[in-house]
Design an enzyme around this catalytic site. Structure first.
Site, mmCIF file in Angstrom:
data_model
loop_
_atom_site.group_PDB
_atom_site.id
_atom_site.type_symbol
_atom_site.label_atom_id
_atom_site.label_comp_id
_atom_site.label_asym_id
_atom_site.label_seq_id
_atom_site.Cartn_x
_atom_site.Cartn_y
_atom_site.Cartn_z
ATOM 1 N N SER A 53 0.850 -1.186 0.000
ATOM 2 C CA SER A 53 0.000 0.000 0.000
ATOM 3 C C SER A 53 0.886 1.236 0.000
ATOM 4 O O SER A 53 1.766 1.367 0.840
ATOM 5 C CB SER A 53 -0.886 0.010 1.250
ATOM 6 N N ILE A 54 0.644 2.150 -0.913
ATOM 7 C CA ILE A 54 1.434 3.377 -0.910
ATOM 8 C C ILE A 54 1.010 4.304 0.211
ATOM 9 O O ILE A 54 1.731 5.211 0.582
ATOM 10 C CB ILE A 54 1.330 4.131 -2.253
ATOM 11 N N ASP A 55 -0.165 4.061 0.801
ATOM 12 C CA ASP A 55 -0.713 4.966 1.799
ATOM 13 C C ASP A 55 0.017 4.915 3.141
ATOM 14 O O ASP A 55 -0.112 5.828 3.948
ATOM 15 C CB ASP A 55 -2.193 4.664 2.038
ATOM 16 N N ARG A 97 4.943 31.886 -9.517
ATOM 17 C CA ARG A 97 3.587 31.398 -9.300
ATOM 18 C C ARG A 97 3.551 30.483 -8.083
ATOM 19 O O ARG A 97 4.550 29.902 -7.691
ATOM 20 C CB ARG A 97 3.087 30.601 -10.512
ATOM 21 N N MET A 120 -1.045 11.377 -3.622
ATOM 22 C CA MET A 120 -1.753 10.141 -3.314
ATOM 23 C C MET A 120 -1.858 9.983 -1.800
ATOM 24 O O MET A 120 -1.136 10.616 -1.055
ATOM 25 C CB MET A 120 -0.974 8.961 -3.897
ATOM 26 N N GLY A 121 -2.754 9.108 -1.365
ATOM 27 C CA GLY A 121 -2.819 8.831 0.051
ATOM 28 C C GLY A 121 -4.194 8.521 0.598
ATOM 29 O O GLY A 121 -4.327 8.139 1.751
ATOM 30 N N ARG A 122 -5.232 8.737 -0.186
ATOM 31 C CA ARG A 122 -6.598 8.394 0.217
ATOM 32 C C ARG A 122 -6.932 8.986 1.582
ATOM 33 O O ARG A 122 -7.065 10.190 1.686
ATOM 34 C CB ARG A 122 -6.786 6.885 0.194
#
Length: 123
Positions: free
Chosen positions: A38-40, A75, A82-84
């Site tokens: 899981s990348i989270d 700017r 990502m991460g939900r």
């Protein structure tokens, strides 16, 4: 199911000559280990899940490219990562890149966050 069928699979491998009887005896018991991918980084009991580090490296590469563009054009950029439901990647990216502001689910913004952000951008 795999563990239950393991002994018959070994017997079949011995029968067809894929392994020797001695190798089958050494491998008579099967241990199964599950790995969280899981990348989270939102799995309890582990320092870092598989995929988190590579996701973080990819985000940092992108931020480096965007930072150059933002500076040359004077700017401000807003970046969503990502991460939900887990703010680990956003928080670590913010720390690594020196972000002025970060939103993470674990610490929702206060009611007047828009005014505070506008003051910060004005500065």
């Amino acid at each position: 199911t795999f563990r239950a069928e393991w002994s018959s699979l070994l017997a079949e491998l011995v029968k067809v000559g894929g392994i020797t009887a001695e190798e089958a005896k050494k491998s008579s018991y099967l241990n199964i280990v599950g790995m969280v991918g899981s990348i989270d980084n939102d799995f309890c009991g582990t320092d870092m899940t598989i995929g988190t580090d590579s996701a973080l490296h990819r985000i940092i590469e992108i931020v480096d490219a965007i930072t150059t563009t933002a500076q040359s054009h004077q700017r401000t950029f807003v970046l969503e990562v990502m991460g939900r439901h887990c703010g680990y990647l956003a928080l670590i990216t913010a720390l690594a890149c020196g972000a002025d502001w970060v939103f993470i689910p674990e610490s929702p913004p206060e009611d007047d966050w828009e005014d505070h952000l506008c003051r910060r951008l004005t500065e």
